[in-house]
Design an enzyme around this catalytic site. Structure first.
Site, short mmCIF file in Angstrom:
data_model
loop_
_atom_site.label_atom_id
_atom_site.label_comp_id
_atom_site.label_asym_id
_atom_site.label_seq_id
_atom_site.Cartn_x
_atom_site.Cartn_y
_atom_site.Cartn_z
N LYS A 20 0.87 -1.18 0.00
CA LYS A 20 0.00 0.00 0.00
C LYS A 20 0.91 1.23 0.00
O LYS A 20 1.75 1.38 0.88
CB LYS A 20 -0.89 0.02 1.23
CG LYS A 20 -1.81 1.22 1.29
CD LYS A 20 -2.68 1.19 2.53
CE LYS A 20 -3.78 2.24 2.42
NZ LYS A 20 -3.27 3.59 2.15
N ASP A 22 1.89 5.38 -0.06
CA ASP A 22 1.46 6.63 0.56
C ASP A 22 1.64 7.74 -0.47
O ASP A 22 2.72 8.31 -0.60
CB ASP A 22 2.32 6.89 1.80
CG ASP A 22 1.82 8.06 2.61
OD1 ASP A 22 0.67 8.50 2.37
OD2 ASP A 22 2.55 8.54 3.48
N GLU A 151 3.41 1.91 4.27
CA GLU A 151 2.18 2.40 4.87
C GLU A 151 1.24 1.26 5.27
O GLU A 151 0.46 1.37 6.22
CB GLU A 151 1.45 3.34 3.91
CG GLU A 151 0.60 4.32 4.65
CD GLU A 151 -0.52 4.90 3.82
OE1 GLU A 151 -1.05 5.92 4.25
OE2 GLU A 151 -0.87 4.37 2.76
#
Length: 295
Positions: A20, A22, A151
């Site tokens: 994931k 950022d 993240e």
DNA sequence: CCCATGAGGGCTCTTACACT
DNA sequence: AGTGTAAGAGCCCTCATGGG
């Protein structure tokens, strides 16, 4: 297609796990040499990420619709939103989906088909990368993300088509949370540590300040000193907490200072797990630091 | 300049021990 | 017997440092 936030990492057969990032969620449209980058609220970001737009423009595809995240990496290859805003680092488009390619609609195809299309389409350039695939075991993937300081992870049901809007076929697990807490005291330093050991943190429920744990890391040397100077005029005899922790040699402070803390999660007995000090905040009053619902 | 390492710190779990 | 306290091991995080 938006992921639903869940609290716990998990593993499910038939699901895949990706890093994931950022950054900014971006849809990239290409028609001939024309490229348009759109944010999640449909604002045109083609100029903002002109390096990405140019990279896509040079691809041989006649038409293309990609989904991904515009990111900037630090030296350790961790994507950071702040770096993207500063604009002094190259922006990279981490692509995780392909909706159209050369006139064909792939939205109803399962993820592996869309993944193959995107990997073929973006080729190998500096500004376009496929999103990183993680360990096939969801819990191992989460541990890797935590270790690398990313993240979080996004878990995806590989059999699912691409669905517009919020979906439970994509689930995101964040590695850490951030919150502000009141500083209610500190513990003495040990060994070669100077000034203090850890901060005693709290948050309000009504007029009661509840202890939520200690934070003892995240302080560079000069921060230890400057915090200690701020503490001295606030020292008081009694604990500001309704249920004071048993701490040998603790110094209690009037609850005036607010610290921003990153942490992984709440423990079962309502303490912070793996808290890290990020800094003091003067834009938030101690009374505004309240316990989250149910804690 | 990057990376490995050691020190200090947090929370959890287990174990040993003391007290009621 | 049951509860509570204390200490140590394990795992993770950050900062500082020193060598390559």
């Amino acid at each position: 297609m938006l992921a639903t936030l869940v609290d716990e990492p998990f593993h499910r057969p038939g699901w895949v796990y990706e890093e994931k990032y950022d950054g900014y969620r971006i849809l990239a449209y290409k028609e001939g040499r024309e490229v348009t980058l759109l944010s999640r609220n449909a604002k045109d970001r083609t100029e903002t990420f002109s390096e990405i737009a140019r990279a896509i423009a040079t691809l041989p595809e006649r038409t293309l619709l990609l989904d991904g995240e515009a990111v900037a990496f630090d030296r350790k290859l961790v994507s950071r939103f702040q770096l993207l805003q500063q604009g002094d680092r190259p922006s990279v488009y981490a692509v995780f989906d392909c909706l159209y390619r050369n006139g064909r609609d792939f939205r109803n195809e399962p993820l592996p088909v869309r993944r193959d299309e995107l990997e073929e389409a973006i080729g190998d350039t500096h500004h376009l990368i496929p999103s990183r695939r993680l360990d096939a075991d969801g819990k191992k993937a989460y541990r890797e993300a935590r270790k690398k300081g990313w993240e979080g992870i996004v878990a995806k049901d590989a059999s699912s088509p691409y669905c517009e809007g919020r979906s439970t076929k994509w689930l995101k697990v964040k590695v850490h949370q951030e919150e502000e807490f009141v500083v209610g005291g500190y513990t003495p330093p040990a060994g070669s540590r100077t000034h203090f050991g850890a901060l005693l943190l709290g948050a309000y429920r009504g007029s009661e300040l509840h202890y939520v744990g200690k934070v003892g890391t995240g302080f560079p040397q000069k921060t230890l000193a400057s915090l200690y100077r701020k503490f001295q005029p606030l020292a008081q005899k009694d604990s500001p907490f309704v249920f004071p922790p048993r701490e040998k040699g603790a110094t209690w402070l009037a609850p005036r200072l607010v610290a921003q803390i990153s942490f992984h999660e709440w423990t079962d007995d309502r303490k912070l797990r793996q808290p890290v000090f990020l800094g003091l905040r003067d834009d938030k009053k101690p009374r505004e630091c309240v316990l989250p619902e149910g804690k």
